[in-house]
Design an enzyme around this catalytic site. Structure first.
Site, short mmCIF file in Angstrom:
data_model
loop_
_atom_site.label_atom_id
_atom_site.label_comp_id
_atom_site.label_asym_id
_atom_site.label_seq_id
_atom_site.Cartn_x
_atom_site.Cartn_y
_atom_site.Cartn_z
N THR A 224 43.09 -75.13 -10.88
CA THR A 224 42.18 -74.63 -11.90
C THR A 224 41.10 -75.65 -12.18
O THR A 224 41.30 -76.86 -12.03
CB THR A 224 42.90 -74.35 -13.23
OG1 THR A 224 43.34 -75.60 -13.80
CG2 THR A 224 44.07 -73.40 -13.05
N ASP A 225 39.94 -75.15 -12.60
CA ASP A 225 39.01 -76.05 -13.27
C ASP A 225 39.72 -76.56 -14.52
O ASP A 225 40.67 -75.94 -15.02
CB ASP A 225 37.70 -75.32 -13.62
CG ASP A 225 36.53 -76.28 -13.81
OD1 ASP A 225 36.76 -77.49 -14.01
OD2 ASP A 225 35.38 -75.82 -13.74
N TRP A 226 39.24 -77.65 -15.06
CA TRP A 226 39.97 -78.32 -16.14
C TRP A 226 39.91 -77.45 -17.42
O TRP A 226 38.88 -77.31 -18.05
CB TRP A 226 39.37 -79.70 -16.38
CG TRP A 226 40.07 -80.80 -15.63
CD1 TRP A 226 40.56 -81.94 -16.17
CD2 TRP A 226 40.38 -80.86 -14.23
NE1 TRP A 226 41.15 -82.72 -15.20
CE2 TRP A 226 41.07 -82.06 -13.99
CE3 TRP A 226 40.16 -80.00 -13.17
CZ2 TRP A 226 41.52 -82.46 -12.74
CZ3 TRP A 226 40.63 -80.37 -11.90
CH2 TRP A 226 41.30 -81.58 -11.69
N GLY A 227 41.08 -76.85 -17.74
CA GLY A 227 41.16 -75.96 -18.89
C GLY A 227 40.94 -74.50 -18.55
O GLY A 227 40.85 -73.66 -19.44
N ALA A 228 40.87 -74.16 -17.27
CA ALA A 228 40.58 -72.78 -16.86
C ALA A 228 41.82 -71.91 -16.74
O ALA A 228 41.71 -70.72 -16.47
CB ALA A 228 39.82 -72.76 -15.54
#
Length: 790
Positions: A224-228
């Site tokens: 994931t993108d960071w926090g996605a």
């Protein structure tokens, strides 16, 4: 299957990071932790002091030209060389996976992160990305191709729901990813924050499994993108393998609950565990040697890359300048170099060469700033610059976008340079016959003032050696060869999506389909300031003798002769476009299908051959989910830009019968603007979504959504602003790019993501209190907050 000695707790734990930048180690099976870091144009290594927006300190590394600059080189070998250099620095700094490159399409020039993306054209972006990845991964370092998919704006990027027709999805938005996956085998693909057709990318089985894995054959890990991460159980089922960053095991509990409830199969978890283990094994244990002088070498590579990437937009013969003597150098950006964008890609460079430093290698420079980097026009600074220019024989003026104009986390407000720079250029207009403009900025700019200059050299964001590279070009030590990788419009109003981009960011229908950049401008025959593919040289080239040959039923060989007709050695970027003449489904007037860089000595000629496979002529058929070629004529166009076609020939192809589709007339005529009703002829109906109000907020709502819902949330927002400012070591100031980026990034997170990303500062109960308060029930929320359990 994973090692049988791994407990289910160990296997679930492997699906979430150990910290901000690291994965979890499993000593029982000899599995180390790996370190990831940002780095599409240079490493941003932070060790354990992690943040995702470029605020905390990072180790020094070479800052190469950003993707929007490097793309203007149209040089796949150079892209591979830059990738290798970043990979070597990753090895030197103990980094296993570099988060890059980004290949999202430049749907609209206001996207604040366009400087991180290669091009408005998927073929060019995909070829450069594939080369970059191959170069990087040759060092044993893994790449993370991002952001998959349809992350084409920063406004509400965490939650916006993209609606796109099937043909635009497959013909425009996905091909760059497809090319990179098929040609470079990236170690990871990073999923985006946004939703696509109502489903968050992390949970999107169709994208991550149906297309990425099954159709394209991707075998690496999806992170994931960071926090996605949205719903980790749903993400496992969709094909997501690793949630980043770590959150102290918070989401592990969600997975265990899903396993117990039967909503998640243990086999699905095991498949992801296998991919995570394979990622760790693939990116550890290498023996790549790093030369002792690697950073010195890479500074010179950064200079060479910046030279190849700069674009000479115009020149009435004033360039190149003679070496020696004195030059009047004007512009604060000449002394305070802007060479990269803001956000997660921000590099702490090993050194920086400004334009002022670079010019001094060739001539004496009399300098006047002319404007400040922020603020209104300063009459005294303008007068000082005018006095300098009035008596100067040679004048170089540096203008462009300042740091607050473009960044991760927010979109641009317009395409203009700051008003104080425009005031300076207006004051210098009487001496336009001697003005050489050097332009900096990561994406398209309105340039009405370019008409009043003798020459214009566009550096884009050229990396740490950009000032030296600019001087090399200005004084003729190097010959410009770069060409634009995106169209420069006359005005933002000319952009097809300008009337609706960002108007209702909760939901983003791509009304224009695949008509973005030159695909729109060339098809609609709209004037532009500088077309896609445009770039001048200090020499000239002629094209002749176009020949087509068939190499079997599925391949066309295109050959022509290129001649350097000037008195300088130079490099030409020849571009091949295909224009269908079938009168079938709607499609752009022409599309880039091949390109090549050709270096020629003065007077030298060479035969150039480019190949086209059947896909180069095909369109995506949503009914059959296959690529099909329409029967009939297809024109082969070879030229120096999309608007400078030098050679044409037609080839007749067999295929499916060409029939006009049922799309609204706009998609065939491009007359006026696309409409929601017209979009309904190419896309299934969908429920319209608007910004929620009181009573409609939930765990997917952000602080930014809820801040004006009542007194409680206004107070909350007030204190969050101050907490963010304190953490950033700044004051609350939306004119400060670092604060604005961090605040909008935090305030834009959905509540459920904020809980994971806040490192314990926002508990699930506190997030629920915010939602209850925004919905008009602060006392109910307070009661829940004070209970021991949610």
């Amino acid at each position: 299957m994973p090692d049988s000695s791994l407990s289910i707790a160990d296997r679930v734990a492997l699906g979430s990071g150990a910290s901000f930048w690291t994965t979890r180690a499993v000593p029982a099976i000899g599995l180390p932790s790996i370190l990831m870091t940002d780095g599409p144009h240079g490493l941003r290594g932070q060790g354990e002091g992690g943040d995702h927006l470029g605020l905390n300190a990072s180790s020094t590394a070479t800052c190469f030209p950003t993707a929007s600059a490097l793309a203007c080189s149209w040089d796949v070998d150079l892209a591979a060389e830059v990738g290798t250099a970043i990979g070597l620095e990753a090895v030197d700094q103990g980094v296993n996976v570099v988060l890059g490159p980004g290949v999202n399409m430049k749907r609209n020039p206001l996207c604040g992160r366009n400087f991180e993306y290669f091009s408005e054209d998927p073929y060019l972006a995909g070829k450069l990305a594939a080369a970059w990845i191959r170069g990087l991964q040759a060092t044993g370092t893994g790449a993370s191709l991002k952001h998959f998919a349809l992350n084409n704006q920063e406004l509400k990027r965490m939650t916006t729901d993209v609606r796109v027709d099937e043909r635009a999805l497959h013909e425009y938005y996905l091909p760059a990813f497809e090319i990179a996956v098929r040609e470079s085998d990236p170690a990871t693909v990073m999923c985006a924050y946004n939703r696509v057709e109502g489903v968050y990318c992390s949970d999107n089985h169709r994208l991550l499994t149906g297309i990425l894995r099954e159709r394209w054959g991707f075998s690496g890990a999806v992170i994931t993108d960071w926090g996605a991460m949205n719903d980790r159980a749903a993400a496992y089922r969709a094909g997501t393998d690793l949630e980043m960053p770590g959150n102290g095991g918070l989401s592990d509990a969600e997975v265990h609950a899903a396993l117990r409830a039967g909503r998640l199969d243990e086999k699905t978890v095991d498949e992801s565990v296998d991919r995570v283990i394979a990622l760790v094994r693939r990116t550890t244990g290498g023996d790549t040697e790093v030369p002792a002088d690697v950073y010195e070498r890479h500074h010179e590579l950064a200079r060479r890359a910046a030279v190849a990437s700069a674009v000479l937009l115009g020149n009435d013969g004033v360039l190149p300048l003679e070496r020696g003597g004195r030059v009047a150098l004007v512009g604060a950006l000449a002394g305070n170099a802007r060479y990269q964008g803001s956000g997660s890609s921000r590099v702490n460079p090993t050194r920086v060469v400004s334009l002022r430093d670079g010019v001094r290698e060739y001539a004496e420079a009399d300098y006047a700033p002319g404007y400040r980097l922020t603020g209104e026009p300063d009459r005294a600074l303008i007068d000082e610059a005018v006095a300098l220019v009035r008596t100067a024989g040679r004048v170089v003026v540096c203008v462009g976008l300042t740091e607050i104009a473009e960044s991760e986390g927010f979109d641009r407000e317009h395409l203009r340079i700051p008003v104080n720079q425009i005031a300076l250029l207006e004051a210098l207009a009487p001496w336009s016959d001697r003005l050489v403009l050097v332009v900096v900025g990561g994406s398209a700019i309105e340039m009405p003032w370019a008409e009043h200059a003798a020459a214009v050299l566009h550096l884009h964001l050229a990396g740490q050696a950009g000032g030296a590279a600019a001087a090399d070009l200005l004084f003729g030590a190097a010959n410009p060869s770069g060409k634009l990788a995106e169209t420069c419009p006359i005005s933002y109003d000319d952009v097809v999506s300008s009337g609706y981009y960002g108007v209702h960011p909760e939901q983003t229908p791509y009304l224009e389909s695949m008509y973005c950049g030159y695909r729109y401008f060339d098809s609609a025959d709209r004037p532009v300031r500088y077309p896609f593919g445009h770039g001048l040289s200090y020499t000239t080239f002629t094209y002749s003798g176009l020949r087509l040959s068939r190499n079997g039923p599925d391949r066309v060989e295109v050959t022509f002769t290129l001649l350097n007709t000037g008195d300088r050695d130079g490099t030409e970027i020849a571009q091949l476009y295909v224009a269908a003449r079938t009168d079938g489904v709607y499609r752009p007037a022409q599309e880039l299908r091949s390109f090549t860089r050709v270096a020629l000595a003065a007077g030298e000629s060479r035969d150039v051959t480019m190949s086209l496979d059947r896909r180069a002529f095909a369109v995506y058929d949503p009914g059959s989910a296959e690529w099909v070629v329409e029967e009939g004529d297809h024109e082969i166009r070879v030229g120096a830009s999309s608007r400078d076609i030098r050679l044409r020939k037609t080839v007749a192809l067999d295929g499916v019968p060409a029939r006009r589709d049922a799309a609204a007339d706009w998609y065939h005529t491009l007359d006026g603007r696309p409409s929601p009703d017209g979009f309904g002829t190419i896309h299934e109906p969908f429920p319209l979504v608007r910004a929620p109000g009181r009573g409609g907020f939930d765990e997917y709502s952000s602080l930014h959504d809820m801040r004006d819902s009542g007194l409680v949330m206004r107070i909350v927002y007030f204190f969050v602003e101050r907490a963010v400012a304190k953490r950033a070591g700044r004051r609350v100031d939306y004119g400060d790019v670092a604060f604005k980026m961090m605040m909008l990034g935090a305030a834009g997170l959905p509540m459920r993501a904020m809980v994971r990303m806040s490192e314990g500062a926002i508990s699930p109960r506190l997030a629920r209190f915010f939602v209850d308060s925004a919905n008009g029930h602060p006392l109910r929320g307070l009661g829940r907050l004070l209970r021991k359990r949610v």
